[in-house]
Scaffold this motif. Structure first.
Motif, PDB file in Angstrom:
ATOM      1  N   GLU A   1       0.839  -1.214  -0.002  1.00 45.38           N
ATOM      2  CA  GLU A   1       0.005  -0.046   0.117  1.00 45.38           C
ATOM      3  C   GLU A   1       0.700   1.062  -0.032  1.00 45.38           C
ATOM      4  OE1 GLU A   1      -3.986  -1.686   2.110  1.00 45.38           O
ATOM      5  OE2 GLU A   1      -2.699  -0.707   3.467  1.00 45.38           O
ATOM      6  N   GLN A   2       1.873   1.216   0.714  1.00 45.81           N
ATOM      7  CA  GLN A   2       2.948   2.460   0.900  1.00 45.81           C
ATOM      8  C   GLN A   2       3.411   2.652  -0.596  1.00 45.81           C
ATOM      9  OE1 GLN A   2       5.930   2.010   3.619  1.00 45.81           O
ATOM     10  NE2 GLN A   2       6.640   4.043   3.341  1.00 45.81           N
ATOM     11  N   GLN A   3       3.832   1.639  -1.099  1.00 45.02           N
ATOM     12  CA  GLN A   3       4.657   1.863  -2.665  1.00 45.02           C
ATOM     13  C   GLN A   3       3.581   2.237  -3.569  1.00 45.02           C
ATOM     14  OE1 GLN A   3       7.738   0.651  -3.874  1.00 45.02           O
ATOM     15  NE2 GLN A   3       8.614  -0.478  -1.914  1.00 45.02           N
TER      16      GLN A   3
ATOM     17  N   GLN B   1       0.663   3.871  -3.028  1.00 46.99           N
ATOM     18  CA  GLN B   1       0.388   5.361  -2.663  1.00 46.99           C
ATOM     19  C   GLN B   1       1.419   6.313  -3.132  1.00 46.99           C
ATOM     20  OE1 GLN B   1      -0.229   5.575   1.484  1.00 46.99           O
ATOM     21  NE2 GLN B   1      -2.077   4.461   1.435  1.00 46.99           N
ATOM     22  N   ALA B   2       2.645   5.924  -3.149  1.00 46.05           N
ATOM     23  CA  ALA B   2       3.637   6.946  -3.648  1.00 46.05           C
ATOM     24  C   ALA B   2       3.607   6.832  -5.215  1.00 46.05           C
ATOM     25  CB  ALA B   2       5.001   6.147  -3.406  1.00 46.05           C
ATOM     26  N   ALA B   3       2.952   5.659  -5.833  1.00 44.82           N
ATOM     27  CA  ALA B   3       2.815   5.966  -7.536  1.00 44.82           C
ATOM     28  C   ALA B   3       1.268   6.338  -7.745  1.00 44.82           C
ATOM     29  CB  ALA B   3       3.204   4.439  -8.088  1.00 44.82           C
ATOM     30  N   ARG B   4       0.494   6.899  -6.651  1.00 43.59           N
ATOM     31  CA  ARG B   4      -0.963   7.328  -6.755  1.00 43.59           C
ATOM     32  C   ARG B   4      -1.757   6.364  -7.312  1.00 43.59           C
ATOM     33  NH1 ARG B   4       0.056  13.523  -9.099  1.00 43.59           N
ATOM     34  NH2 ARG B   4       1.083  14.523  -7.472  1.00 43.59           N
ATOM     35  N   LEU B   5      -1.536   5.067  -6.638  1.00 42.23           N
ATOM     36  CA  LEU B   5      -2.219   3.871  -7.121  1.00 42.23           C
ATOM     37  C   LEU B   5      -2.721   3.248  -5.726  1.00 42.23           C
ATOM     38  CD1 LEU B   5       0.113   2.337  -9.765  1.00 42.23           C
ATOM     39  CD2 LEU B   5      -2.037   3.717 -10.145  1.00 42.23           C
ATOM     40  N   ALA B   6      -3.661   2.419  -6.053  1.00 46.72           N
ATOM     41  CA  ALA B   6      -4.163   1.550  -4.924  1.00 46.72           C
ATOM     42  C   ALA B   6      -3.938   0.015  -4.828  1.00 46.72           C
ATOM     43  CB  ALA B   6      -5.655   1.908  -4.556  1.00 46.72           C
TER      44      ALA B   6
ATOM     45  N   GLY C   1      -5.932   2.561 -10.744  1.00 48.11           N
ATOM     46  CA  GLY C   1      -6.086   3.779 -10.382  1.00 48.11           C
ATOM     47  C   GLY C   1      -7.291   4.315  -9.845  1.00 48.11           C
ATOM     48  N   GLY C   2      -7.432   5.495  -9.616  1.00 47.49           N
ATOM     49  CA  GLY C   2      -8.390   6.294  -9.092  1.00 47.49           C
ATOM     50  C   GLY C   2      -9.915   5.843  -9.628  1.00 47.49           C
TER      51      GLY C   2
END
Length: 698
Positions: free
Chosen positions: A233-235, A237-242, A294-295
């Motif tokens: 999740e941390q990785q 989020q850094a790439a603006r993904l989920a 993605g979002g």
């Protein structure tokens, strides 16, 4: 109080076996300790890919004497049996006692098993635990005679910080008791295979767990799962993904690593035109990669891989290697996708002929023909287009012959949807192809589109009718054709979509569609299927908290094959019995039933015949009779129309007449007895037309 620490260290244990093995080890050891009279404060099991660990805390250093009762033969048994019992116990007959039991007088002996140091007991406990672990699959090395899951490298065994004098092996010398060539337990372990492979001396569980952590081993499975999820999740989020939630994959990956390190890789854009389910399934099944989105909720061109090591180049080598492997995997998937679309689904239907549905029930191609007829027949009642239902059913199984489904069977139906859309089929036909297996389980989505419902029902009705017709019904825990799941699927399709569907006719049509010899009688099969569906419905309703006695009361009436009407009757009955009138009328019903049952037994009669109104001597009995007569036709009409609330309201209206009857009328008046008993029978029969009130509890 002392602590017992046990570690079984081996080659990598399959991930799917780990959690169960840890619980089995815990049960085997703790059960043996309890049998020896040893109490303890706590027992906790842990598992990693290479080790099963158990810690038992709060054990006494000395085990107490244990008195064990042995049951012997009967007092009048042959002398040989009594002598054998005495020899086994080491006692004389004077030291035994006789006891009266339902089977006569029996000899009993109380044996005192002396205690001793707990440590002396542990070697045998460990040996039995190692050999007793019930692995789903096991192997045997060339030099071994005992099967185990993987080669066992060492056994760490400490009691109160001291090495347990345990010698073991899975080889023949230890099994035959000679002890030659056996290995001894150790007081050390090893860390991570690559990051800390050296031996580590330990003194107890706290020391063991801390030193393993320093040696790059996270012992607790739940902690590894949490670390994996948090890192991914941390990785992401850094790439603006989920992270796309996948509990099953998380469980598996936690069983593949001792020191999880997550990295993100890229999916080549060339593969993103392939359906995302294919990409996710390929990554998950072959590589154990986590999908990211993605979002907008769509699959991103990235994936997460969890390595079992950390590298000096921050994972660059790991990422590069996994991206190359994934390209090869997805190249195959893309090839299947491109090739499969060249063949129309309709052309694939003929290829279903060699695929056997069941030896006695024909091929999958024949099943498709039956499904098409059933789906088209069901369609009008479901507000579905019969032509579309027929078309969807004929194409529903066609993707079984595709390369993609051959590689990924879990995508059957779903790939049919994509191929149908690609060849220009209507959207509702394509969705019905994807949905016709649904719902697969209690957590699965239930189809709601009319064409989808028709095809899904047709598939399940055909399967149930066919296997019951050849007497292949579920027995006990055995259900090789998943008929219980099919029945629950039928129930969910009907109840969640609020369908009024007479199942007797539907199952009859499914039986008629078979054109094979040797089927059992249609009427018998249909009634068995209705009973089977009723049993499954009872289970489903009980799981939702509906009272089982109310379910039984409604189902006992019989004849009803519309599930919505059955459920409506249960709801109405529950509401009725929750009212004061309902509760009092139930009491009166029981009172009437008890009186009639006692009097029938006295007379040796099955019943008391018809009521004769001309014999009435009291206004109260005439009033009750007239009320029952007046409501008889309206009650039947209400039940026929499915107005169960109205039927219950009529029953509630009987209460004043019933109360007055029991307050004023002496049932066992010799001159009026049989006529009044017949009136009580009439009351009970009238109520039983709504539900079998004898089955209601409380």
């Amino acid at each position: 109080m002392a602590e017992f620490l046990l570690e079984l260290f081996s080659e990598e244990i399959p991930a799917r076996m780990q959690a169960r093995a840890a619980e089995d080890l815990k049960a085997l050891v703790t059960d043996a300790l309890k049998a020896a009279g040893l109490a303890f404060d706590r027992a906790e099991a842990f598992v990693t890919p290479r080790r099963l660990t158990l810690v038992v805390d709060g054990l006494p250093a000395m085990r107490p004497d244990v008195v064990e009762e042995r049951k012997g033969p009967k007092v009048d048994a042959p002398q040989q049996a009594i002598d054998g019992f005495l020899k086994a116990t080491g006692l004389t007959l004077e030291q035994c006692e006789q006891r009266d039991t339902p089977k006569g007088k029996i000899w009993f002996a109380n044996l005192t098993i002396p205690g001793g140091p707990t440590a002396d007991l542990l070697p045998e406990v460990i040996r039995k635990a190692i050999l007793g672990l019930p692995w789903p699959k096991s192997m045997r090395a060339a030099e071994e005679v005992v099967r185990w899951v993987r080669p066992l490298h060492h056994v760490l065994a400490l009691f109160d910080g001291t090495l347990v004098p345990f010698r073991y092996d899975l080889h023949k010398p230890d099994i035959d008791g000679s002890g030659e060539g056996a290995k001894s337990a150790v007081d050390s372990t090893v860390g991570h295979r690559f990051l800390a492979p050296g031996r580590i001396a330990v003194t107890g569980f706290a020391d063991y767990k801390a030193k393993l952590r320093d040696a790059y081993v996270v012992l607790d499975r739940e902690e590894r799962k949490a670390l994996i999820k948090a890192q991914v999740e941390q990785q992401a989020q850094a790439a603006r993904l989920a992270l796309r939630d996948d509990p099953g994959l998380l469980e598996e990956v936690a069983g593949l690593v001792e020191w999880p390190v997550a990295y993100l890789g890229r999916i080549d854009d060339a593969f993103m035109a392939v359906p995302e389910e294919v990409l996710v399934t390929s990554m998950r099944t072959h590589q154990r990669y986590f999908a990211l989105e993605g979002g907008d909720g769509k699959l991103a061109a990235r994936f997460a891989v969890v390595a079992n090591t950390q590298t000096k180049d921050d994972g660059a080598t790991v990422i590069d290697g996994n991206e190359r492997v994934l390209r090869a995997r997805l190249s195959d998937a893309k090839f299947f996708w491109d090739q499969d679309r060249k063949t129309p689904l309709e052309s694939r239907v003929k290829s279903l002929e060699p695929i056997i549905f069941h030896a006695k029930l024909g091929s999958v191609a024949q099943k498709v023909e039956r499904m098409a007829a059933l789906a088209a027949g069901l369609a009008p009642a479901l507000d579905a287009d019969p032509a579309k239902a027929d078309r969807a059913a004929r194409l529903a199984k066609a993707d079984l012959t595709s390369e993609m489904v051959g590689e990924f069977p879990e995508l059957q139906g779903l790939m049919g949807r994509y191929y149908a859309l690609a060849q220009g089929e209507p959207a509702d036909v394509a969705e019905a192809i994807a949905d016709h297996y649904k719902p697969v389980g209690p957590g699965d989505r239930c189809p709601t589109a009319p064409v989808s419902i028709a095809v899904a029902l047709a598939d399940k009705l055909d399967t149930l009718a066919g296997f019951f017709a050849i007497d292949e019904k579920p027995t006990g825990s055995r259900d090789p054709y998943a008929l219980r799941r099919a029945a629950l699927g039928v129930i969910r399709l009907i109840t969640e979509n609020k369908l009024s569907l007479p199942l007797r006719a539907a199952f009859g049509a499914a039986w008629d569609a078979y054109r094979v010899d040797g089927l059992r009688d249609k009427a018998v099969v249909v009634e068995e299927l209705l009973s089977f569906i009723a049993d499954r419905l009872k289970v489903a309703m009980r799981e939702k908290g509906v009272r089982h006695d109310l379910i039984d009361a409604v189902f006992a009436v019989g004849g009803e094959d519309d599930l919505l009407r059955l459920l409506g009757r249960v709801d109405a009955l529950a509401a009725f019995l929750g009212s004061e009138d309902g509760a009092n009328l139930l009491t009166a019903y029981r009172r009437a039933g008890n009186i009639v049952r006692i009097e029938r037994k006295k007379d040796g009669a099955e019943g008391f015949g018809d009521v004769d109104p001309g014999r009435f001597a009291m206004a109260e009995e005439r009033a009750l009779f007239e009320r029952l007569e007046a409501d008889a036709q309206p009650l039947r009409a209400a039940l026929a129309a499915g107005d169960f609330a109205g039927a219950m309201t009529m029953l509630a209206g009987w209460r004043p007449a019933v109360d007055a009857f029991f307050d004023a009328v002496l049932v066992n008046d010799p001159a009026q007895r049989r006529n009044r008993l017949a009136l009580l029978e009439d009351l009970a029969r009238s109520m039983d037309a709504v539900a079998d009130f004898s089955r209601v509890e409380g």
